[in-house]
Write a protein that holds these residues in place. Structure first.
Motif, PDB file in Angstrom:
ATOM      1  N   LYS A  45     -18.729 -13.618  22.796  1.00  0.00           N
ATOM      2  CA  LYS A  45     -19.354 -12.660  21.884  1.00  0.00           C
ATOM      3  C   LYS A  45     -20.614 -13.252  21.252  1.00  0.00           C
TER       4      LYS A  45
ATOM      5  N   ILE B  33     -19.267 -11.803  15.862  1.00  0.00           N
ATOM      6  CA  ILE B  33     -18.304 -12.633  15.128  1.00  0.00           C
ATOM      7  C   ILE B  33     -18.464 -12.399  13.632  1.00  0.00           C
TER       8      ILE B  33
ATOM      9  N   TRP C  68     -10.386 -20.180  18.005  1.00  0.00           N
ATOM     10  CA  TRP C  68     -11.120 -20.278  16.750  1.00  0.00           C
ATOM     11  C   TRP C  68     -10.315 -21.100  15.755  1.00  0.00           C
TER      12      TRP C  68
ATOM     13  N   ILE D 170     -12.780 -13.767  22.605  1.00  0.00           N
ATOM     14  CA  ILE D 170     -12.642 -14.975  21.791  1.00  0.00           C
ATOM     15  C   ILE D 170     -11.540 -15.815  22.415  1.00  0.00           C
TER      16      ILE D 170
ATOM     17  N   THR E 192     -16.315 -18.461  22.352  1.00  0.00           N
ATOM     18  CA  THR E 192     -16.369 -17.031  22.634  1.00  0.00           C
ATOM     19  C   THR E 192     -17.482 -16.657  23.597  1.00  0.00           C
TER      20      THR E 192
END
Length: 68
Positions: free
Chosen positions: A49, A54, A32, A29, A47
């Motif tokens: 991911k 998440i 955010w 990440i 990210t």
């Protein structure tokens, strides 16, 4: 890196503080933020991911996150 947006039930600064350790400890990440002024309390994550990863991190903190 992808930018993902989630509708959440994160409502206040204390809620953000609860989520912070879960998102900052996660590898992959880059950044955010939660827009507490938005009625959807949108969480924006930059990210590598997947959306499911998440969502899992936010759920571990006790909140919901739904990809928008």
């Amino acid at each position: 890196m992808n930018t993902l947006k989630f509708k959440t039930n994160i409502k206040c600064g204390a809620c953000v503080a609860t989520v912070t350790p879960h998102l900052t400890k996660a590898v992959g990440i880059e950044s955010w933020q939660v827009d507490l002024q938005d009625p959807n309390r949108t969480l924006t994550v930059t990210t590598d991911k997947s959306p499911d990863e998440i969502t899992q991190l936010v759920q571990e903190a006790g909140y919901d996150a739904n990809l928008v």
